[in-house]
Design a protein around this motif. Structure first.
Motif, short mmCIF file in Angstrom:
data_model
loop_
_atom_site.label_atom_id
_atom_site.label_comp_id
_atom_site.label_asym_id
_atom_site.label_seq_id
_atom_site.Cartn_x
_atom_site.Cartn_y
_atom_site.Cartn_z
N ILE A 181 -2.71 0.18 -4.22
CA ILE A 181 -2.53 -1.15 -3.62
C ILE A 181 -2.15 -2.13 -4.73
CG2 ILE A 181 -3.63 -3.02 -2.33
CD1 ILE A 181 -5.56 -0.88 -1.18
N THR A 208 0.85 -1.19 0.00
CA THR A 208 0.00 0.00 0.00
C THR A 208 0.88 1.23 0.00
OG1 THR A 208 -1.76 -1.11 1.24
CG2 THR A 208 -1.80 1.29 1.22
N ILE A 220 -13.34 2.79 -2.81
CA ILE A 220 -12.28 1.87 -3.18
C ILE A 220 -12.18 1.91 -4.69
CG2 ILE A 220 -12.41 0.33 -1.18
CD1 ILE A 220 -14.11 -1.57 -2.91
N GLU A 270 -7.56 3.35 -2.76
CA GLU A 270 -8.67 3.96 -2.02
C GLU A 270 -8.59 5.47 -2.18
OE1 GLU A 270 -9.79 1.82 1.96
OE2 GLU A 270 -7.61 1.97 1.85
N ARG A 302 -9.63 -4.18 0.98
CA ARG A 302 -8.42 -3.38 0.73
C ARG A 302 -7.14 -4.04 1.22
NH1 ARG A 302 -6.59 -0.36 5.20
NH2 ARG A 302 -8.01 -0.32 6.98
N VAL A 306 -8.81 -4.74 -5.31
CA VAL A 306 -8.77 -3.33 -4.94
C VAL A 306 -7.38 -2.80 -5.26
CG1 VAL A 306 -8.93 -1.67 -3.06
CG2 VAL A 306 -10.53 -3.58 -3.16
N THR A 355 -4.63 6.27 -2.14
CA THR A 355 -3.65 5.19 -2.01
C THR A 355 -3.56 4.40 -3.31
OG1 THR A 355 -5.10 3.38 -1.29
CG2 THR A 355 -4.39 4.93 0.41
N THR A 383 -15.20 -2.90 2.73
CA THR A 383 -14.02 -2.37 2.04
C THR A 383 -12.75 -2.56 2.86
OG1 THR A 383 -14.54 -0.13 2.85
CG2 THR A 383 -15.34 -0.73 0.65
N ASP A 384 -12.86 -2.57 4.19
CA ASP A 384 -11.69 -2.85 5.03
C ASP A 384 -11.14 -4.25 4.76
OD1 ASP A 384 -11.48 -0.42 6.25
OD2 ASP A 384 -12.44 -1.02 8.13
N ASN A 430 -5.33 5.67 -9.23
CA ASN A 430 -4.83 5.54 -7.85
C ASN A 430 -3.57 6.37 -7.69
OD1 ASN A 430 -2.68 4.06 -8.94
ND2 ASN A 430 -3.40 2.08 -8.17
#
Length: 318
Positions: free
Chosen positions: A309, A113, A275, A287, A222, A284, A307, A218-219, A252
Motif C-alpha cells: 500500500i 494497493t 498489517i 497486509e 489499511r 500501513v 499486499t 486494521t480495515d 510487502n
C-alpha cells in the motif's frame, strides 16, 4: 615352616560342626536378619518402595516438563505482546510528529494497493494479482474515484477486468460500502478511548471479539488515508488487543520492509492476519495473511495473501 604353611596345618578338615553349633549359628543369623528387618517379605517391600519413588519422580518430571512448556509459551507470548505494544505506542508517538501528505484544491490523495490474493475454486488455489487505486479529492463534496485491475478476475458490476467507478465518500459498491468505513472525525484521539470506541461497536462478528476488534481497526488503517492524529490513536488501540504481536523486517509485495503487526486466531486454526506498518509514519504499507494449518492447499505457516500500500498526492484521477 612359614606362617602360611603353619596356619594351614592347624585347620582340621576332618571335623564337622556339631548339630548344637549349627542350631546356634542359624538362630544367630535369623536374629540378625530380624533385627535388620531384612526378611524376604521386608526385602521385597523395600525393593517396591525403591521402585515406586522412581515412577513417581518420572511422572512428576513429565508433568513439570509440560507445565514448563506452558509457562514458557505464556511467557513468550507475553513478551511478544509487550514488544508489540511498545512498537505500536512508539509508532503512535512518531505518527503525531509526521506531516501527512495534503492534496491541493485540484488534487487527489491516492492510495494504491497492489495485492496478491488467492482465488479458490474446485481445483485448488491460484494466486491473482490486482491493482486498486483510490483517489480521495481535497474537496469533501467531490466524487472519489476507484480504478481497479481485477487481474484474472472480472468486476461483478461490469463483467470487465478493468473497472473505473465514481462515488461520493468512496461508497463505490453501495451506500454501506465506504472505502474508509468511518467518518475520521468520529475516531477518538486518545488510544484508550479509541479502543473503547471500537470495542463498544462489537456485534458478535468474526471468530472472536478480539479478532473482530483487530480486523475493524486494521480495515480503517489499511485505506492508507487516515489522518495522523486518528492513525496514532488507532495504533495505540491495537496495542490493547490481547494476543497482538510484532515481527520486524517483513517485506510487502513491492519489497518495502516494515514491522508486521498481527495476531493468531485460535478459532481459525491459528491463522494470522497482519498489517505491515512504517514505524516512522504509522502508515500501513501492506497486509499479510499466514495460514495456521493445512487448508485449501496451503501448508502450516504459509503466506496466503500479501499486499503493498502506497499513499501519494496526484494531480488528476481517471
Amino acid at each position: 615352616m612359614d606362617e602360611l604353611t603353619l596356619l594351614r596345618n592347624t585347620r582340621d578338615d576332618t571335623r564337622e560342626p556339631s548339630s548344637q553349633a549349627l542350631a546356634a549359628g542359624r538362630a544367630a543369623l535369623l536374629g540378625r536378619i530380624s533385627d535388620d528387618g531384612s526378611t524376604p517379605t521386608a526385602m521385597h517391600q523395600r525393593k517396591n518402595r525403591r521402585w515406586i519413588p522412581r515412577v513417581t519422580w518420572a511422572a512428576a518430571g513429565v508433568a513439570a516438563a509440560l507445565t514448563g512448556a506452558l509457562v514458557v509459551g505464556n511467557v513468550t507470548l507475553s513478551t511478544q505482546s509487550a514488544y508489540a505494544s511498545d512498537v505500536l505506542r512508539t509508532a503512535a508517538a512518531e505518527t503525531i510528529q509526521y506531516a501527512d501528505l495534503v492534496a491541493g484544491s485540484d488534487q487527489y490523495l491516492r492510495s494504491r494497493t497492489h495485492a496478491r490474493w488467492g482465488v479458490v475454486d474446485e481445483t485448488g488455489v491460484e494466486p491473482n494479482e490486482q491493482i486498486l487505486d483510490v483517489y480521495m479529492p481535497a474537496d469533501p463534496e467531490a466524487e472519489w474515484v476507484l480504478y481497479r485491475d481485477w487481474g484474472k478476475m472480472s468486476s461483478p458490476l461490469t463483467g470487465e477486468s478493468i473497472e473505473t467507478t465514481r462515488a461520493v465518500d468512496g461508497r463505490f459498491y453501495g451506500p454501506e460500502s465506504s472505502w474508509v468505513y468511518v467518518d475520521y472525525a468520529d475516531i477518538p484521539l486518545d488510544g484508550a478511548a479509541a479502543y473503547e470506541w471500537i470495542d463498544g461497536q462489537y456485534t458478535g462478528g468474526s471468530a472472536s471479539r478480539d479478532e473482530d476488534n483487530f480486523v475493524r481497526i486494521t480495515d480503517i488503517l489499511r485505506s492508507g488515508l487516515v489522518p495522523a492524529p486518528q492513525r496514532a490513536a488507532l495504533l495505540d488501540a491495537l496495542s490493547r488487543i490481547p494476543g497482538v504481536t510484532a515481527t520486524d523486517n517483513v517485506a510487502n509485495l513491492d519489497g518495502v520492509s516494515g514491522v508486521a503487526i498481527g495476531r493468531n486466531e485460535m478459532l481459525r486454526s491459528g491463522e494470522r492476519q497482519e498489517i505491515i506498518i512504517d514505524p516512522d509514519t504509522g502508515l500501513v504499507i501492506g497486509e499479510r495473511t499466514m495460514s495456521g494449518a493445512t487448508i485449501f492447499g496451503w501448508g502450516p505457516n504459509q503466506e496466503m495473501s500479501l499486499t503493498a500500500i502506497e499513499t501519494t498526492v496526484v494531480d488528476k484521477a481517471p
